[in-house]
Scaffold this motif. Sequence first.
Motif, mmCIF file in Angstrom:
data_model
loop_
_atom_site.group_PDB
_atom_site.id
_atom_site.type_symbol
_atom_site.label_atom_id
_atom_site.label_comp_id
_atom_site.label_asym_id
_atom_site.label_seq_id
_atom_site.Cartn_x
_atom_site.Cartn_y
_atom_site.Cartn_z
ATOM 1 N N PRO A 128 0.813 -1.219 0.000
ATOM 2 C CA PRO A 128 0.000 0.000 0.000
ATOM 3 C C PRO A 128 0.844 1.266 0.000
ATOM 4 C CG PRO A 128 0.137 -0.863 2.216
ATOM 5 C CD PRO A 128 0.898 -1.834 1.334
ATOM 6 N N ASP A 129 2.148 1.116 0.178
ATOM 7 C CA ASP A 129 3.027 2.269 0.351
ATOM 8 C C ASP A 129 3.858 2.596 -0.884
ATOM 9 O OD1 ASP A 129 2.259 2.458 3.102
ATOM 10 O OD2 ASP A 129 3.591 0.770 3.510
ATOM 11 N N VAL A 130 4.126 1.609 -1.724
ATOM 12 C CA VAL A 130 4.991 1.816 -2.882
ATOM 13 C C VAL A 130 4.222 1.413 -4.132
ATOM 14 C CG1 VAL A 130 7.179 1.232 -3.980
ATOM 15 C CG2 VAL A 130 7.030 1.334 -1.480
ATOM 16 N N ASP A 131 3.792 2.388 -4.917
ATOM 17 C CA ASP A 131 3.034 2.157 -6.144
ATOM 18 C C ASP A 131 3.996 2.148 -7.326
ATOM 19 O OD1 ASP A 131 1.329 2.032 -8.272
ATOM 20 O OD2 ASP A 131 0.368 3.964 -7.924
ATOM 21 N N VAL A 132 4.306 0.949 -7.821
ATOM 22 C CA VAL A 132 5.301 0.842 -8.891
ATOM 23 C C VAL A 132 4.742 1.247 -10.252
ATOM 24 C CG1 VAL A 132 6.762 -0.882 -7.802
ATOM 25 C CG2 VAL A 132 4.768 -1.621 -9.110
ATOM 26 N N THR A 133 3.469 1.606 -10.324
ATOM 27 C CA THR A 133 2.915 2.115 -11.580
ATOM 28 C C THR A 133 2.932 3.639 -11.643
ATOM 29 O OG1 THR A 133 0.616 2.267 -10.796
ATOM 30 C CG2 THR A 133 1.364 0.132 -11.623
ATOM 31 N N ALA A 134 3.399 4.292 -10.573
ATOM 32 C CA ALA A 134 3.329 5.750 -10.489
ATOM 33 C C ALA A 134 4.364 6.413 -11.387
ATOM 34 C CB ALA A 134 3.537 6.202 -9.046
ATOM 35 N N ASP A 135 4.093 7.654 -11.750
ATOM 36 C CA ASP A 135 4.997 8.413 -12.603
ATOM 37 C C ASP A 135 6.344 8.668 -11.941
ATOM 38 O OD1 ASP A 135 3.410 8.601 -14.856
ATOM 39 O OD2 ASP A 135 2.413 10.435 -14.184
ATOM 40 N N THR A 136 6.395 8.566 -10.627
ATOM 41 C CA THR A 136 7.660 8.808 -9.937
ATOM 42 C C THR A 136 8.734 7.801 -10.330
ATOM 43 O OG1 THR A 136 6.784 7.540 -8.067
ATOM 44 C CG2 THR A 136 6.628 9.949 -7.948
ATOM 45 N N TRP A 137 8.330 6.674 -10.905
ATOM 46 C CA TRP A 137 9.290 5.675 -11.373
ATOM 47 C C TRP A 137 9.768 5.960 -12.797
ATOM 48 C CZ3 TRP A 137 11.246 2.069 -8.094
ATOM 49 C CH2 TRP A 137 10.554 1.855 -6.896
ATOM 50 N N ARG A 138 9.191 6.944 -13.437
ATOM 51 C CA ARG A 138 9.591 7.267 -14.801
ATOM 52 C C ARG A 138 10.842 8.142 -14.765
ATOM 53 N NH1 ARG A 138 6.522 7.152 -19.348
ATOM 54 N NH2 ARG A 138 4.594 7.105 -18.147
ATOM 55 N N ALA A 139 11.866 7.758 -15.499
ATOM 56 C CA ALA A 139 13.115 8.522 -15.534
ATOM 57 C C ALA A 139 13.623 8.588 -16.968
ATOM 58 C CB ALA A 139 14.156 7.869 -14.629
ATOM 59 N N GLU A 140 14.477 9.554 -17.230
ATOM 60 C CA GLU A 140 15.069 9.704 -18.549
ATOM 61 C C GLU A 140 16.385 8.928 -18.606
ATOM 62 O OE1 GLU A 140 13.726 11.085 -21.216
ATOM 63 O OE2 GLU A 140 11.936 11.417 -19.974
ATOM 64 N N PRO A 141 16.568 8.111 -19.628
ATOM 65 C CA PRO A 141 17.816 7.345 -19.730
ATOM 66 C C PRO A 141 18.980 8.217 -20.201
ATOM 67 C CG PRO A 141 16.461 6.936 -21.647
ATOM 68 C CD PRO A 141 15.639 7.823 -20.730
ATOM 69 N N LEU A 142 20.179 7.794 -19.842
ATOM 70 C CA LEU A 142 21.366 8.405 -20.430
ATOM 71 C C LEU A 142 21.435 8.036 -21.908
ATOM 72 C CD1 LEU A 142 24.013 7.652 -17.643
ATOM 73 C CD2 LEU A 142 22.591 9.693 -17.917
ATOM 74 N N VAL A 143 21.950 8.941 -22.707
ATOM 75 C CA VAL A 143 21.948 8.713 -24.158
ATOM 76 C C VAL A 143 23.355 8.713 -24.733
ATOM 77 C CG1 VAL A 143 19.627 9.605 -24.480
ATOM 78 C CG2 VAL A 143 21.568 11.187 -24.554
ATOM 79 N N GLU A 144 24.355 8.745 -23.877
ATOM 80 C CA GLU A 144 25.727 8.721 -24.351
ATOM 81 C C GLU A 144 26.368 7.399 -23.946
ATOM 82 O OE1 GLU A 144 27.836 12.073 -22.942
ATOM 83 O OE2 GLU A 144 26.603 13.534 -24.015
ATOM 84 N N GLY A 145 27.170 6.884 -24.851
ATOM 85 C CA GLY A 145 27.845 5.640 -24.565
ATOM 86 C C GLY A 145 27.707 4.665 -25.719
ATOM 87 N N LYS A 146 28.250 3.503 -25.518
ATOM 88 C CA LYS A 146 28.246 2.468 -26.547
ATOM 89 C C LYS A 146 27.071 1.518 -26.302
ATOM 90 C CE LYS A 146 31.015 -1.415 -28.239
ATOM 91 N NZ LYS A 146 32.275 -2.182 -28.033
ATOM 92 N N PRO A 147 26.258 1.245 -27.320
ATOM 93 C CA PRO A 147 25.168 0.278 -27.125
ATOM 94 C C PRO A 147 25.715 -1.083 -26.714
ATOM 95 C CG PRO A 147 24.869 1.507 -29.156
ATOM 96 C CD PRO A 147 26.249 1.832 -28.660
ATOM 97 N N ASP A 148 24.998 -1.722 -25.821
ATOM 98 C CA ASP A 148 25.436 -3.037 -25.351
ATOM 99 C C ASP A 148 24.226 -3.954 -25.241
ATOM 100 O OD1 ASP A 148 27.182 -5.001 -24.531
ATOM 101 O OD2 ASP A 148 28.142 -3.754 -23.000
ATOM 102 N N THR A 149 24.495 -5.214 -24.941
ATOM 103 C CA THR A 149 23.464 -6.252 -24.963
ATOM 104 C C THR A 149 22.595 -6.222 -23.715
ATOM 105 O OG1 THR A 149 24.941 -7.821 -23.903
ATOM 106 C CG2 THR A 149 24.948 -7.751 -26.334
ATOM 107 N N MET A 150 21.498 -6.960 -23.794
ATOM 108 C CA MET A 150 20.618 -7.081 -22.639
ATOM 109 C C MET A 150 21.339 -7.743 -21.472
ATOM 110 S SD MET A 150 17.050 -9.210 -22.149
ATOM 111 C CE MET A 150 15.993 -8.169 -23.140
ATOM 112 N N VAL A 151 22.147 -8.746 -21.727
ATOM 113 C CA VAL A 151 22.831 -9.431 -20.631
ATOM 114 C C VAL A 151 23.784 -8.474 -19.924
ATOM 115 C CG1 VAL A 151 24.800 -10.398 -21.917
ATOM 116 C CG2 VAL A 151 23.856 -11.639 -19.985
#
Length: 708
Positions: free
Chosen positions: A351-374
């Motif tokens: 009841p205390d932590v809503d993981v669907t809330a906008d507060t979990w939305r963040a902007e990713p870093l866009v610099e660097g070398k693309p890498d794999t999911m693993v």
Amino acid sequence: MKTVAEHPVSSTLAASGVASREVLLRAYRLMALSRRLDDKEIQLKNQSQIFFQISGAGHEAILVAAGLALRPGIDWAYPYYRDRAFCLALGVTPLDMLLQGVGAKDDPSSGGRQMPSHWGHTRWNIVSGSSPTGTQCLQAIGCAEATRLLTELPRLPDAERPAPDAVTYVSVGEGTTSEGEFWESLNTASNGRLPLVYLIEDNGYAISVPVEVQTPGGDISRLVETFPHLKIFRVDGTDLVASLDVMQEAVAYARSGEGPAFVHAKVVRPYSHSLSDDERLYKTADERAREAARDPIKRAADYLLAEGLATREELDTLHAEVEREVNVATDIALAAEKPARDTAALYVYSPDVDVTADTWRAEPLVEGKPDTMVSAINRTLRDEMAANPRIVVFGEDVADVSRERALAECSGKGGVFKVTHGLQREFGGQRVFNSPLAEANIVGRATGMATRGLKPVVEIQFFDYIWPAFMQIRDELTMLRYRSNNTFTAPLVIRTPIGGYLRGGAPYHSQSGESIFAHCPGIHVVFPSNAVDAAGLLRTAIRCDDPVLFLEHKHLYRQTYNKGIYPGPDYTIPFGRAAVRREGTDLTVVTWGALVQRSLLAAQQAEKDGLSVRVIDLRTIAPCDWDTIGTAVRETNRIVVAHEDTLTAGFGAEISAYVAEHFFDHLDAPVLRVAAMDTPVAYCPDLEEEILPQSSDVLAAIRKLASY
């Protein structure tokens, strides 16, 4: 090693000063109180004022002894349903128990959610119990490990560290020792020399099945006495003085750090298994008479009188006081308020932590070398472990090496897919370690650790082998918050590789089955399709306050098309927020996992036919983003659901039903599903390709839907 013969009725702790007259009278009063509560509940059940009853009659002496040997609120306990007298000895009150019996709102155990005699109390560290027998053993292992870890892990505030000599108590009946999870727990308890006390309450029957049918030789302690570091104690559990002696010794041994103690107590069951059972159907009159002669309350009274420790008048007065106490508590419980109907859905999730809330939305870093999911998953684990010293990572083969001295020469394994490679080298063997090859062991231990405030991130090596842990997931982990009325929680992450398209994975390395876990209220089911999402969703999973099943598609681990720049150590993605991977106006494909890329390829091909296809990547199955699906149906009026799981009862069926129920007026065509055949996945690549859905199958569904 203790035997029954070494603890006869004439053994007197009173003479040694351990069990004084005061202690013995207190113990006797607790025993009488326990029995009177059983009898009162039976009366109330027959009056239809409570709805279930199962008694601890015949077990009272050993249970009171166990409770008096522990330190309430310091040691931890995983009792089973016979342990009424144990809980009374720790501090649970008759009113607490009767509030549970009537299903009252203020029942401290569960708020009316769990049946009586399934004990739980935060003040006394009694962890909320469930009905499956034996499942608590593995959680007790994790709890005992947590004491050690929380004592030793660096960077934790001293105020958050437990007493270093705290022990964990777990009890079962002799029938439960037939359960595999009991044996899995012994394996880890002995191997780790954990501060654990097992109490086996052997009343000779698992409901109607006698012990000789359950256990080879009819003696569980003889079977386990070769486990190293496990010290065996045997006692007549109907003898109060002997029981006090043995439980003090057993707890002291576990507290010493030498290893776990195993107390095998022979007790009786003078009442039927529960009020749903009638022991006269399978016990002879002679056997029942022999059990009655060993009633622990009668034996304790006889001992007190014979030793001059109490008079008959004193015992009569004691019983009268117990009667008054139970009657007063009964009157209060029967008048107690029941939980309101509008609270029925509370505490499935935090009841205390809503993981669907906008507060979990963040902007990713866009610099660097693309890498794999693993790589993204590995870096996320590194960042989170560096930030949170409570995170522990374990599972089969997840450590670099089990013998840490080999790190100087070996690069390390770090999981069969190298997802956890290097974590042990960086964070040490206390926080990254290998488990036995036992999936229930992994999840059960993690549940016990999480209950104590650690944050386990565990791995099931292949989704195909998660099923031995399903009992721990469905009946324990996902229900703990709900059944305890939000007083106990176990937020942890279960990572597991899933899916096919492997060329050679065959039936047991290619399974999907996410829909089954979507049917387990209390756990989030997460299924990323690319590296950036994997990082953001895993970080949310680790930081959220609920259990999470984090599904990592094996085929996607090292693909080039789903690579991404690592989004940074603070990047999170809300759950229940789908991603629109491709815009479109003519129809929509809803998908997830490995079908995202295949659906995008199908949509590109359909564009050549003049069709504009929207592709939605759900990213999380539970919670599901019904809003994005609904918007797509309203705007495109046609929908295909594509998933790798089998067609029958796959999650696509749930989406189809939801769309038909809520958006029927917006549909210009039926909902179509693309899924695997209702078969296992075969080894031969040609057969695998035929069984699993391909881009061509999604394209065919798009064209068919467009033709309506």
